[in-house]
Design a protein around this motif. Sequence first.
Motif, PDB file in Angstrom:
ATOM      1  N   ALA A   2      22.455 -28.957 -14.045  1.00 25.93           N
ATOM      2  CA  ALA A   2      22.889 -28.759 -12.659  1.00 25.93           C
ATOM      3  C   ALA A   2      21.709 -28.834 -11.709  1.00 25.93           C
ATOM      4  O   ALA A   2      21.804 -29.417 -10.622  1.00 25.93           O
ATOM      5  N   ALA A   3      20.578 -28.249 -12.135  1.00 23.43           N
ATOM      6  CA  ALA A   3      19.374 -28.301 -11.296  1.00 23.43           C
ATOM      7  C   ALA A   3      18.895 -29.737 -11.156  1.00 23.43           C
ATOM      8  O   ALA A   3      18.459 -30.164 -10.088  1.00 23.43           O
ATOM      9  N   ARG A   4      18.965 -30.492 -12.256  1.00 22.11           N
ATOM     10  CA  ARG A   4      18.548 -31.890 -12.227  1.00 22.11           C
ATOM     11  C   ARG A   4      19.420 -32.686 -11.277  1.00 22.11           C
ATOM     12  O   ARG A   4      18.945 -33.502 -10.482  1.00 22.11           O
ATOM     13  N   GLU A   8      18.418 -34.735  -7.846  1.00 24.66           N
ATOM     14  CA  GLU A   8      18.700 -36.148  -7.647  1.00 24.66           C
ATOM     15  C   GLU A   8      19.395 -36.398  -6.307  1.00 24.66           C
ATOM     16  O   GLU A   8      19.230 -37.437  -5.702  1.00 24.66           O
ATOM     17  N   GLN A   9      20.160 -35.446  -5.831  1.00 26.63           N
ATOM     18  CA  GLN A   9      20.943 -35.634  -4.623  1.00 26.63           C
ATOM     19  C   GLN A   9      20.204 -35.194  -3.360  1.00 26.63           C
ATOM     20  O   GLN A   9      20.773 -35.175  -2.291  1.00 26.63           O
ATOM     21  N   ARG A  29      13.960 -37.181  -2.737  1.00 27.65           N
ATOM     22  CA  ARG A  29      13.037 -36.079  -2.985  1.00 27.65           C
ATOM     23  C   ARG A  29      13.548 -35.235  -4.144  1.00 27.65           C
ATOM     24  O   ARG A  29      14.753 -35.021  -4.285  1.00 27.65           O
ATOM     25  N   GLU A  30      12.637 -34.783  -4.956  1.00 32.26           N
ATOM     26  CA  GLU A  30      12.954 -33.865  -6.046  1.00 32.26           C
ATOM     27  C   GLU A  30      11.995 -32.685  -5.979  1.00 32.26           C
ATOM     28  O   GLU A  30      10.788 -32.876  -5.795  1.00 32.26           O
ATOM     29  N   ASN A  31      12.553 -31.490  -6.126  1.00 33.29           N
ATOM     30  CA  ASN A  31      11.746 -30.274  -6.061  1.00 33.29           C
ATOM     31  C   ASN A  31      10.903 -30.240  -4.781  1.00 33.29           C
ATOM     32  O   ASN A  31       9.723 -29.900  -4.799  1.00 33.29           O
ATOM     33  N   ARG A  32      11.540 -30.660  -3.674  1.00 32.04           N
ATOM     34  CA  ARG A  32      10.921 -30.666  -2.357  1.00 32.04           C
ATOM     35  C   ARG A  32       9.695 -31.579  -2.274  1.00 32.04           C
ATOM     36  O   ARG A  32       8.808 -31.376  -1.448  1.00 32.04           O
ATOM     37  N   CYS A  77      14.866 -40.274  -9.711  1.00 29.53           N
ATOM     38  CA  CYS A  77      13.449 -40.533  -9.974  1.00 29.53           C
ATOM     39  C   CYS A  77      13.134 -40.176 -11.415  1.00 29.53           C
ATOM     40  O   CYS A  77      13.586 -39.141 -11.924  1.00 29.53           O
ATOM     41  N   GLY A  78      12.365 -41.021 -12.059  1.00 29.96           N
ATOM     42  CA  GLY A  78      11.940 -40.757 -13.421  1.00 29.96           C
ATOM     43  C   GLY A  78      10.502 -41.176 -13.602  1.00 29.96           C
ATOM     44  O   GLY A  78       9.895 -41.775 -12.722  1.00 29.96           O
TER      45      GLY A  78
END
Length: 258
Positions: A2-4, A8-9, A29-32, A77-78
């Motif tokens: 869910a966090a992932r 992603e969104q 953006r991921e994790n700000r 993002c990966g």
Amino acid sequence: AAARLAAEQEVENLSGLSPNPEKDIFVVRENRTTCLMAEFAAKFIVPYDAWASNYVDLITEQADIPLSRGAEMKGKCGTNESELEISWLEQEYTLKLYFLKEGHNTSRGPEAFWRLSRIQFTYDTNERTYFKDAVSPRKHTASSHQLSALVTPAGKSYECQAQQTISLISSDHQKSVQLLLSEVRLQPFDITADFVFSEEHKCPVDQREQLEETLPLILGLILGLVIVITLCVYHIHHKLTANQVQIPRDRSQYKHMG
């Protein structure tokens, strides 16, 4: 998971910041932290079968479909794979861009680079803004095959002001759909500063145009330098020869010397 998914969104459409109404700006953006940025103007040229004015014969028409501002987007993002999905006109049109980062061995040793590895464009000929009198209207998908575009060294962003054309093959009787990209600035990996592109890697067309613009200046500077050197050599030579004793060519004048 869910966090992932939430990470992603976390996406933003910043197209309103561009002075060019045809240019879109997207940020994932991921994790700000910014992990993917894309700026470009895009248009699709889509051939389709349409009824002639007599509604008996078939003709081939062409739809010119721009990427609209205010489009919805998703992103992932990966480490080695990233993607950007953009939808507009109530998801009648969807563009998916897939990016891949990989390495290869060169004479200088192993090097990493990223590229645009796949494009998928979904469109519906039922949509009447761009498709008029389409025959058997329905959804179609146009995709790239074995694509290797926008190749860029890892850690850099790709930049190309010139227009580029990428061909896609449609499920609509294998028709060729053209994607026109221009004013591109893109980076799907290794962004080190939030909302800031890394050092740019210019496309070959831009590099050539830049060289064509600077070459006359360089040649002018070289020519000016050659002229200055020539004048300096002439001045020095003239000064040295002016100070030398002039030996008479008439031997009868030798007795007056000394």
